[in-house]
Design a protein around this motif. Structure first.
Motif, PDB file in Angstrom:
ATOM      1  N   LYS A 147      34.578  31.206  62.649  1.00 20.17           N
ATOM      2  CA  LYS A 147      35.998  30.844  62.680  1.00 20.17           C
ATOM      3  C   LYS A 147      36.590  31.364  63.977  1.00 20.17           C
ATOM      4  O   LYS A 147      36.203  32.444  64.461  1.00 20.17           O
ATOM      5  CB  LYS A 147      36.747  31.460  61.495  1.00 20.17           C
ATOM      6  CG  LYS A 147      36.540  30.727  60.163  1.00 20.17           C
ATOM      7  CD  LYS A 147      37.210  29.376  60.132  1.00 20.17           C
ATOM      8  CE  LYS A 147      37.071  28.720  58.771  1.00 20.17           C
ATOM      9  NZ  LYS A 147      37.592  27.329  58.783  1.00 20.17           N
ATOM     10  N   THR A 191      31.379  30.781  58.711  1.00 18.44           N
ATOM     11  CA  THR A 191      31.764  29.788  57.712  1.00 18.44           C
ATOM     12  C   THR A 191      30.771  28.639  57.646  1.00 18.44           C
ATOM     13  O   THR A 191      30.050  28.384  58.604  1.00 18.44           O
ATOM     14  CB  THR A 191      33.167  29.220  58.074  1.00 18.44           C
ATOM     15  OG1 THR A 191      33.554  28.236  57.111  1.00 18.44           O
ATOM     16  CG2 THR A 191      33.155  28.564  59.455  1.00 18.44           C
ATOM     17  N   GLU A 241      31.210  24.677  57.047  1.00 18.91           N
ATOM     18  CA  GLU A 241      32.273  23.675  56.994  1.00 18.91           C
ATOM     19  C   GLU A 241      31.717  22.357  56.471  1.00 18.91           C
ATOM     20  O   GLU A 241      30.700  21.856  56.955  1.00 18.91           O
ATOM     21  CB  GLU A 241      32.871  23.468  58.390  1.00 18.91           C
ATOM     22  CG  GLU A 241      33.630  24.681  58.929  1.00 18.91           C
ATOM     23  CD  GLU A 241      34.907  24.981  58.151  1.00 18.91           C
ATOM     24  OE1 GLU A 241      35.593  24.007  57.739  1.00 18.91           O
ATOM     25  OE2 GLU A 241      35.193  26.187  57.960  1.00 18.91           O
ATOM     26  N   GLN A 247      36.617  23.878  54.178  1.00 15.39           N
ATOM     27  CA  GLN A 247      35.863  25.130  54.228  1.00 15.39           C
ATOM     28  C   GLN A 247      35.041  25.235  52.954  1.00 15.39           C
ATOM     29  O   GLN A 247      35.566  25.121  51.856  1.00 15.39           O
ATOM     30  CB  GLN A 247      36.836  26.311  54.352  1.00 15.39           C
ATOM     31  CG  GLN A 247      36.106  27.631  54.342  1.00 15.39           C
ATOM     32  CD  GLN A 247      36.865  28.735  55.044  1.00 15.39           C
ATOM     33  OE1 GLN A 247      38.043  28.597  55.377  1.00 15.39           O
ATOM     34  NE2 GLN A 247      36.196  29.836  55.274  1.00 15.39           N
ATOM     35  N   THR A 288      32.462  31.281  52.976  1.00 12.05           N
ATOM     36  CA  THR A 288      32.724  32.196  54.105  1.00 12.05           C
ATOM     37  C   THR A 288      31.933  33.476  53.950  1.00 12.05           C
ATOM     38  O   THR A 288      31.745  33.974  52.847  1.00 12.05           O
ATOM     39  CB  THR A 288      34.208  32.633  54.154  1.00 12.05           C
ATOM     40  OG1 THR A 288      34.629  32.987  52.849  1.00 12.05           O
ATOM     41  CG2 THR A 288      35.081  31.585  54.737  1.00 12.05           C
ATOM     42  N   LEU A 346      38.125  24.094  62.864  1.00 10.96           N
ATOM     43  CA  LEU A 346      37.318  24.286  61.652  1.00 10.96           C
ATOM     44  C   LEU A 346      36.292  25.386  61.898  1.00 10.96           C
ATOM     45  O   LEU A 346      36.108  26.284  61.063  1.00 10.96           O
ATOM     46  CB  LEU A 346      36.634  22.974  61.278  1.00 10.96           C
ATOM     47  CG  LEU A 346      37.609  21.802  61.041  1.00 10.96           C
ATOM     48  CD1 LEU A 346      36.853  20.490  60.923  1.00 10.96           C
ATOM     49  CD2 LEU A 346      38.469  22.048  59.812  1.00 10.96           C
ATOM     50  N   CYS A 347      35.638  25.326  63.043  1.00 10.14           N
ATOM     51  CA  CYS A 347      34.715  26.415  63.408  1.00 10.14           C
ATOM     52  C   CYS A 347      34.210  26.225  64.841  1.00 10.14           C
ATOM     53  O   CYS A 347      34.362  25.153  65.434  1.00 10.14           O
ATOM     54  CB  CYS A 347      33.508  26.479  62.462  1.00 10.14           C
ATOM     55  SG  CYS A 347      32.293  25.173  62.706  1.00 10.14           S
TER      56      CYS A 347
END
Ligand code: 87C
Ligand code: MG
Length: 513
Positions: free
Chosen positions: A198, A212, A214, A225, A228, A476-477
């Motif tokens: 993240k 994470t 996604e 998500q 995590t 999102l990442c």
């Protein structure tokens, strides 16, 4: 249970509601955001539990249980993490007829419920690493529109909480758990996820860093998500005084107290919603074989009013023998011998329930010593025959083929909707075409806010998703697997037209849940 009377591509939320209720996965209650997990979904959750428990046990993680209620004092112990979330905490203020002296929080997560215990139990480095996990429910008083499995006020999850002597030992575990989350999606749910980190703007405020997995919902083009795994660093250890004496201190020297390095990691029942949204079609659920309660349903056909009682008995006996052969081969097989429903009704019913494989068996099949099969994931492909003698080998193999075909189809779909974007003018159109976007980005939080802003308005002439015109894209990442395309450090500019900074990484952006 009649069929689905709306198309997934026409009205996703109506389709979703019908599929999960008529498919007997979930029922609504009179408490907003709180749902009944019927055996259909709970059974899938149990398979996720079995898979994950087996793996974390090997890591030395032990399951435990902490109280549902958290004192306000405890909840407030970690300042910057709670103030960002205060609006989501549910409180108990009365017990029976009495008002409580001090209100109690219903756990929204258990860091503050557990870390007083960590402080008490961890005295020496010999008490490390401490690795605990809870399978429980948590409550978050979300105000955004609830959506069964995806966003609910109460949800089920596991929350792992560990303490380590060093940052690198903690870091290794963070990634190991993230691999297991990816495996739950890839190997059990046949759902593709992207692993990454993240950004600072999107990470959990109490964390040192957040990793994470996604997911992606093709019907809406939105990211989601899916799990995590955080390294909390020493933040919580400092707040809760979780320390050990320095094991390397020389004899006689004052023993310095070192704060432990902590992780926490969670995966929720949202995973079931992602699976349903990914694989479901206009006939109902499509359940991946590895998590299907019934993998093959055997339906006797060809029995008519003219069939003699003797022939019927004989046929049913043969049908049961087929089931026994499949059970013998480790297939979760069932027969549907109900004589008050037609084969056609049964076909629709089991398609609605998402059973991966239907096996039809009639007198003609019996005469040819075959069964006729229909794959739930490829109904349009029609039916094929399998010799009864080969069932024990062919059916398990076919179920594995279905599992991998479902995963490949969903992976290709996600991959085709992760667009490499280097020109700002392509960004919003790509979002509006239901894509996530990989862009060179500077990683500065303010810049992310600007991108959210710039991508939220209506663009003249652009067809915007009617239900979420105002939703901007967020990061999102930062995918661990960075695109091969050149992002030249110190040269490539950040994609945000208003940003003058250089890009640091390829970052995946998207509208999201
Ligand atoms: O829950 C976490 C961090 C962590 N909790 C344990 C499992 C893994 C991971 O999700 C973050 N978080 C999210 N949401 C909330 C809180 C919160 O800490 C606390 C208050 C209510 C809402
Ligand atoms: Mg939240």
């Amino acid at each position: 249970l009649i069929g689905i009377d709306v198309a997934k591509e026409d009205d996703l939320s109506e389709w979703y509601q019908q599929v999960i209720t008529k498919g007997e996965m979930l029922e609504f209650t009179d408490v907003p955001g709180c749902y009944i997990y019927e055996p259909g979904s709970y059974g899938i959750y149990e398979r996720i539990q079995d898979f994950f428990n087996a793996r974390i046990r090997k890591m030395g993680v032990r399951n435990c249980y902490f109280p549902l209620f958290i004192s306000e004092a405890n909840l407030q112990r970690e300042k910057d993490h709670i103030e960002g979330f205060a609006a989501e905490v549910a409180w108990v203020t009365e017990g029976g007829k009495n008002k409580l002296e001090k209100r109690l929080a219903v756990r929204p997560t258990s860091e503050t419920a557990m870390y007083g215990y960590f402080s008490k139990k961890i005295r020496s480095h010999r008490d490390l690493p401490l690795k605990l996990n809870q399978w429980n429910n948590v409550v978050r008083w979300e105000f955004k529109h609830p959506m069964p499995f995806i966003r609910s006020r109460e949800f089920l999850w596991q929350e792992g909480h560990t303490a380590h002597m060093t940052e690198e030992e903690a870091g290794k575990e963070v990634l190991q758990i993230l691999d297991y989350y990816e495996a739950i999606y890839h190997e059990l749910l046949a759902v593709p996820v992207v692993k990454g980190r993240k950004t600072v703007a999107e990470q959990f405020p109490g964390a040192h860093y957040t990793t994470t997995v996604e997911g992606f919902i093709p019907s809406t083009g939105r990211g989601i998500q899916a799990g995590t795994s955080h390294c909390l660093g020493q933040h919580f250890a400092k707040m809760f005084d979780i320390t050990v004496e320095d094991p390397h201190a020389k004899e006689g020297e004052k023993k310095e107290k070192l704060h432990v390095w902590q992780n926490s990691w969670g995966l929720t029942t949202r995973s079931i919603g992602i699976m349903i949204l990914t694989h479901g079609d206009n006939k109902g659920l499509v359940i991946p074989p590895r998590v299907a309660e019934i993998q093959a349903i055997i339906v006797p056909v060809g029995m008519t009013a003219k069939t003699t009682a003797e022939d019927r008995e004989k046929h049913y006996a043969e049908t049961n023998a087929i089931k026994d052969a499949l059970l013998e081969a480790g297939v979760r097989a069932e027969t549907d011998m109900r004589d008050d429903q037609s084969p056609g009704w049964k076909f629709n019913h089991w398609e609605l329930k998402g059973v991966p494989l239907r096996i039809e068996f009639g007198p003609k099949d019996s005469a040819k010593k075959v069964v006729t099969i229909a794959r739930r994931d490829q109904l349009a492909a029609g039916k094929s025959e399998i010799p009864i003698a080969d069932l024990g080998k062919d059916i398990p193999a076919l179920l594995e083929t279905i599992q991998s075909d479902m995963f490949r189809k969903a992976s290709d779909e996600f991959r085709d909707h992760r667009k490499i974007i280097t020109k700002w003018d392509d960004f919003v159109p790509a979002l509006n075409a239901k894509n996530t976007c990989l862009i060179p980005h500077c990683l500065v939080p303010d810049c992310e806010d600007e991108i959210k802003e710039l991508s939220s308005g209506k663009i003249e002439g652009q067809e915007v998703d009617a239900r979420a015109p105002s939703m901007g894209a967020k990061s999102l990442c930062i995918p661990f697997d960075q695109p091969a395309e050149g992002l030249v450090q110190g040269e490539t500019k950040c994609t945000n037209p208003k940003c003058e900074r250089k890009a640091e990484k390829w970052v995946m952006f998207g509208r999201s849940y």
